[in-house]
Motif scaffolding. Structure first.
Motif, PDB file in Angstrom:
ATOM      1  N   LEU A 237      -0.432  -1.761   7.513  1.00 43.75           N
ATOM      2  CA  LEU A 237      -0.267  -2.498   6.262  1.00 43.75           C
ATOM      3  C   LEU A 237       0.499  -1.717   5.205  1.00 43.75           C
ATOM      4  CD1 LEU A 237      -3.866  -4.027   6.021  1.00 43.75           C
ATOM      5  CD2 LEU A 237      -1.778  -5.141   6.830  1.00 43.75           C
ATOM      6  N   GLY A 238       0.920  -0.500   5.559  1.00 40.74           N
ATOM      7  CA  GLY A 238       1.702   0.293   4.629  1.00 40.74           C
ATOM      8  C   GLY A 238       0.868   1.096   3.674  1.00 40.74           C
ATOM      9  N   GLY A 239      -0.351   1.453   4.082  1.00 37.92           N
ATOM     10  CA  GLY A 239      -1.246   2.213   3.227  1.00 37.92           C
ATOM     11  C   GLY A 239      -0.663   3.564   2.854  1.00 37.92           C
ATOM     12  N   SER A 240      -0.992   3.986   1.636  1.00 42.69           N
ATOM     13  CA  SER A 240      -0.437   5.234   1.125  1.00 42.69           C
ATOM     14  C   SER A 240      -1.269   6.444   1.488  1.00 42.69           C
ATOM     15  CB  SER A 240      -0.320   5.140  -0.403  1.00 42.69           C
ATOM     16  OG  SER A 240      -1.601   4.931  -0.985  1.00 42.69           O
ATOM     17  N   GLY A 241      -2.436   6.227   2.122  1.00 44.87           N
ATOM     18  CA  GLY A 241      -3.298   7.361   2.430  1.00 44.87           C
ATOM     19  C   GLY A 241      -4.037   7.833   1.190  1.00 44.87           C
ATOM     20  N   ASN A 242      -4.552   9.058   1.233  1.00 45.81           N
ATOM     21  CA  ASN A 242      -5.346   9.556   0.104  1.00 45.81           C
ATOM     22  C   ASN A 242      -4.513   9.890  -1.121  1.00 45.81           C
ATOM     23  OD1 ASN A 242      -7.446   9.407   1.857  1.00 45.81           O
ATOM     24  ND2 ASN A 242      -7.948  11.580   1.878  1.00 45.81           N
ATOM     25  N   ALA A 243      -3.300  10.375  -0.918  1.00 40.51           N
ATOM     26  CA  ALA A 243      -2.617  11.098  -1.999  1.00 40.51           C
ATOM     27  C   ALA A 243      -1.436  10.344  -2.589  1.00 40.51           C
ATOM     28  CB  ALA A 243      -2.126  12.443  -1.473  1.00 40.51           C
ATOM     29  N   THR A 244      -1.031  10.784  -3.788  1.00 40.97           N
ATOM     30  CA  THR A 244       0.209  10.325  -4.391  1.00 40.97           C
ATOM     31  C   THR A 244       1.377  11.030  -3.711  1.00 40.97           C
ATOM     32  OG1 THR A 244       0.191  12.086  -6.046  1.00 40.97           O
ATOM     33  CG2 THR A 244      -0.939  10.038  -6.613  1.00 40.97           C
ATOM     34  N   GLY A 245       2.591  10.506  -3.935  1.00 43.35           N
ATOM     35  CA  GLY A 245       3.743  11.133  -3.305  1.00 43.35           C
ATOM     36  C   GLY A 245       4.055  12.512  -3.856  1.00 43.35           C
ATOM     37  N   GLY A 246       3.796  12.727  -5.166  1.00 42.71           N
ATOM     38  CA  GLY A 246       4.185  13.988  -5.785  1.00 42.71           C
ATOM     39  C   GLY A 246       3.193  15.113  -5.608  1.00 42.71           C
ATOM     40  N   ASN A 247       1.908  14.800  -5.459  1.00 42.48           N
ATOM     41  CA  ASN A 247       0.873  15.825  -5.359  1.00 42.48           C
ATOM     42  C   ASN A 247      -0.047  15.492  -4.191  1.00 42.48           C
ATOM     43  OD1 ASN A 247      -1.304  17.546  -5.637  1.00 42.48           O
ATOM     44  ND2 ASN A 247      -1.386  17.389  -7.868  1.00 42.48           N
ATOM     45  N   PRO A 248      -0.004  16.276  -3.124  1.00 50.38           N
ATOM     46  CA  PRO A 248      -0.789  15.951  -1.932  1.00 50.38           C
ATOM     47  C   PRO A 248      -2.293  15.980  -2.149  1.00 50.38           C
ATOM     48  CG  PRO A 248       0.168  18.144  -1.749  1.00 50.38           C
ATOM     49  CD  PRO A 248       0.771  17.512  -2.950  1.00 50.38           C
ATOM     50  N   ASP A 249      -2.771  16.610  -3.226  1.00 51.08           N
ATOM     51  CA  ASP A 249      -4.206  16.678  -3.505  1.00 51.08           C
ATOM     52  C   ASP A 249      -4.680  15.586  -4.462  1.00 51.08           C
ATOM     53  OD1 ASP A 249      -4.541  19.006  -1.934  1.00 51.08           O
ATOM     54  OD2 ASP A 249      -3.781  20.244  -3.573  1.00 51.08           O
ATOM     55  N   GLN A 250      -3.739  14.890  -5.092  1.00 53.82           N
ATOM     56  CA  GLN A 250      -4.087  13.908  -6.123  1.00 53.82           C
ATOM     57  C   GLN A 250      -4.154  12.504  -5.536  1.00 53.82           C
ATOM     58  OE1 GLN A 250      -1.713  14.171  -9.686  1.00 53.82           O
ATOM     59  NE2 GLN A 250      -2.132  12.043 -10.248  1.00 53.82           N
ATOM     60  N   LEU A 251      -5.211  11.775  -5.863  1.00 52.25           N
ATOM     61  CA  LEU A 251      -5.363  10.397  -5.399  1.00 52.25           C
ATOM     62  C   LEU A 251      -4.533   9.457  -6.257  1.00 52.25           C
ATOM     63  CD1 LEU A 251      -9.219  10.206  -4.760  1.00 52.25           C
ATOM     64  CD2 LEU A 251      -7.412  10.843  -3.170  1.00 52.25           C
ATOM     65  N   ASP A 252      -3.904   8.486  -5.604  1.00 52.87           N
ATOM     66  CA  ASP A 252      -3.192   7.471  -6.379  1.00 52.87           C
ATOM     67  C   ASP A 252      -4.174   6.376  -6.788  1.00 52.87           C
ATOM     68  OD1 ASP A 252      -3.606   5.759  -4.216  1.00 52.87           O
ATOM     69  OD2 ASP A 252      -1.615   6.092  -3.377  1.00 52.87           O
ATOM     70  N   TRP A 253      -3.665   5.368  -7.500  1.00 47.46           N
ATOM     71  CA  TRP A 253      -4.516   4.275  -7.956  1.00 47.46           C
ATOM     72  C   TRP A 253      -4.183   2.962  -7.257  1.00 47.46           C
ATOM     73  CZ3 TRP A 253      -8.837   5.401 -10.209  1.00 47.46           C
ATOM     74  CH2 TRP A 253      -8.941   6.587 -10.943  1.00 47.46           C
ATOM     75  N   ALA A 254      -3.638   3.053  -6.044  1.00 41.68           N
ATOM     76  CA  ALA A 254      -3.349   1.837  -5.274  1.00 41.68           C
ATOM     77  C   ALA A 254      -4.647   1.064  -5.041  1.00 41.68           C
ATOM     78  CB  ALA A 254      -2.701   2.217  -3.939  1.00 41.68           C
ATOM     79  N   ASN A 255      -4.560  -0.270  -5.138  1.00 40.91           N
ATOM     80  CA  ASN A 255      -5.766  -1.084  -4.963  1.00 40.91           C
ATOM     81  C   ASN A 255      -5.521  -2.364  -4.174  1.00 40.91           C
ATOM     82  OD1 ASN A 255      -4.258  -2.406  -6.911  1.00 40.91           O
ATOM     83  ND2 ASN A 255      -5.988  -2.826  -8.267  1.00 40.91           N
ATOM     84  N   ALA A 256      -4.474  -2.352  -3.321  1.00 38.43           N
ATOM     85  CA  ALA A 256      -4.154  -3.550  -2.540  1.00 38.43           C
ATOM     86  C   ALA A 256      -5.075  -3.730  -1.348  1.00 38.43           C
ATOM     87  CB  ALA A 256      -2.699  -3.495  -2.070  1.00 38.43           C
ATOM     88  N   PHE A 257      -5.499  -2.624  -0.729  1.00 38.65           N
ATOM     89  CA  PHE A 257      -6.259  -2.717   0.511  1.00 38.65           C
ATOM     90  C   PHE A 257      -7.532  -1.869   0.467  1.00 38.65           C
ATOM     91  CE2 PHE A 257      -1.888  -3.755   1.816  1.00 38.65           C
ATOM     92  CZ  PHE A 257      -2.121  -5.005   2.362  1.00 38.65           C
ATOM     93  N   PRO A 258      -8.508  -2.300  -0.352  1.00 41.52           N
ATOM     94  CA  PRO A 258      -9.797  -1.618  -0.286  1.00 41.52           C
ATOM     95  C   PRO A 258     -10.446  -1.896   1.083  1.00 41.52           C
ATOM     96  CG  PRO A 258      -9.946  -3.583  -1.669  1.00 41.52           C
ATOM     97  CD  PRO A 258      -8.487  -3.395  -1.306  1.00 41.52           C
ATOM     98  N   PRO A 259     -11.298  -1.023   1.589  1.00 41.88           N
ATOM     99  CA  PRO A 259     -11.896   0.123   0.894  1.00 41.88           C
ATOM    100  C   PRO A 259     -11.084   1.422   1.008  1.00 41.88           C
ATOM    101  CG  PRO A 259     -12.961  -0.155   2.992  1.00 41.88           C
ATOM    102  CD  PRO A 259     -11.967  -1.291   2.880  1.00 41.88           C
ATOM    103  N   PHE A 260      -9.924   1.411   1.726  1.00 38.93           N
ATOM    104  CA  PHE A 260      -9.123   2.627   1.799  1.00 38.93           C
ATOM    105  C   PHE A 260      -8.327   2.857   0.514  1.00 38.93           C
ATOM    106  CE2 PHE A 260      -9.839   1.803   6.306  1.00 38.93           C
ATOM    107  CZ  PHE A 260     -10.213   3.054   6.738  1.00 38.93           C
TER     108      PHE A 260
END
Length: 383
Positions: A237-260
């Motif tokens: 589905l194109g999930g972004s995984g845990n992190a933002t693109g710029g910082n591998p340790d930082q979580l993004d705020w994507a909310n299209a496909f909970p619970p991931f």
């Protein structure tokens, strides 16, 4: 192995037959017993009487058409194209090969007919022909949309046998309109849900599925502990995984496909809403409101010792009423819960064998007190 699926369709079929067909005249509909002797040409009344005599063959997933044969013969004699009457006569044959051959001939004449397609499904299942059985079930789903939701469990039951997946793929590549109903089906056990996930991933973009159906399947896979299938679907589905693109340790705020991705509260007086650029979320908790306002699953962060949360929440005197909670998704065990501190909150990560954890941000503004508001500006793993 497929007996239960046949029995499910049998239950629906009996219900459909009890309603009867739409007949060609009012007398046939209201009183087929009176109408049958009055016309030497119409098959409708006799077919209606035959349908009323169909019963269940105990618990073996078959139809009992013994008492329906005489009226079916009368209907077929009046109308050689009465495929439902012909199907009753075919199902009455004791020899399985002869029964299958007769149903195939009727099938060539017409693909319509609830009883005909049930008979074709039963015959194909007896012969171990999954492709033909599913094709008959597909026709039932297409022709009789009013009972589609009742037939979906039979589809899911077939999926418990992995060998049926290629047959499912062939049917679903035609992009039937009932596909979304199958993938959002909430019943069945973990095996059925896992098979649905594997089938969905194999189909990829060859089938049109509404995002809501994919979201439901994703959640069902997680609830059934089918993690491999869930993560594969999320990647599809194109999930972004845990992190933002710029910082591998930082979580993004994507909310299209909970619970991931984040599931965010979105009420007027209790919400967490991402900014337009997705860099933070605005939180509002009015007096008298409270609970989890943001939750998501993340894979265990190897090497991290803390979860850091930066925020501008106020009033500072009420931050003890806000918290972050980490729960092991596999066991539902709460691993740690920490109150918010001014500006930066740090939750220490414990030693655990969990592969997936749920992060839950919560807050409450007690009745009579000032509401809580501000932004969560960053959430990340680190030391």
């Amino acid at each position: 192995m497929l007996r239960k699926a046949i029995a499910i369709v049998l239950t629906v079929a009996i219900g459909m037959f009890a309603l009867g067909n739409a007949l060609s005249n009012a007398l046939s509909r209201k009183s087929p017993e009176a109408a049958a002797p009055l016309s030497v040409y119409s098959a409708d009344a006799h077919l209606q009487l035959a349908m009323q005599e169909i019963g269940s063959g105990a618990a073996d997933g078959t139809l009992d058409v013994t008492r329906a044969q005489d009226q079916a013969m009368q209907a077929f004699a009046r109308d050689g194209l009465a495929t439902e009457a012909a199907a009753i006569l075919a199902l009455a044959q004791e020899d399985a090969d002869q029964r299958a051959a007769t149903l195939d001939v009727i099938d060539d004449l017409s693909l319509r007919g609830r009883l005909l397609n049930f008979g074709l499904m039963q015959s194909a299942a007896e012969a171990g022909d999954d492709e033909a059985a599913l094709a008959a079930l597909d026709r039932l789903m297409v022709l009789y949309t009013n009972v589609r939701s009742q037939l979906i469990p039979a589809m899911a039951e077939y999926l418990q046998d992995e060998s049926t997946i290629p047959a499912f793929e062939q049917i679903l590549r035609a992009d039937p309109e009932w596909a979304g109903s199958l993938f959002s089906y909430r019943g069945g056990g973990p095996a059925s849900v896992g098979a649905l996930g594997r089938l969905r991933v194999r189909l990829g973009d060859q089938v049109t599925i509404e995002p809501a159906a994919d979201r439901q399947l994703l959640r069902s896979l997680v609830n059934a502990d089918q993690w491999d299938e869930a993560t594969a679907l999320y990647a599809l589905l194109g999930g972004s995984g845990n992190a933002t693109g710029g910082n591998p340790d930082q979580l993004d705020w994507a909310n299209a496909f909970p619970p991931f991705e984040w599931q965010l509260a979105d009420e007027r007086d209790f919400h967490a809403r991402p900014s337009l650029d997705g860099s933070d979320v605005a939180v509002r908790i009015d007096s008298g409101r409270g609970g989890d306002f943001a939750t998501r699953l993340v894979s265990w962060p190897e090497g991290a010792t803390h979860l850091w949360i930066e925020h501008t929440m106020e009033p500072i005197a009420q931050l003890s009423d806000m918290s972050v909670r980490l729960t092991c998704a596999e066991t539902n065990q709460v691993l740690v819960e920490a109150e918010f501190m001014p500006s930066v909150t740090a939750a220490q990560l414990p030693q655990t064998d969990c592969q997936w954890i749920e992060i839950a941000l919560a807050g409450r503004a007690w009745t009579g007190r000032t509401g809580l508001s501000g932004e969560i500006t960053e959430i990340r793993f680190g030391s």
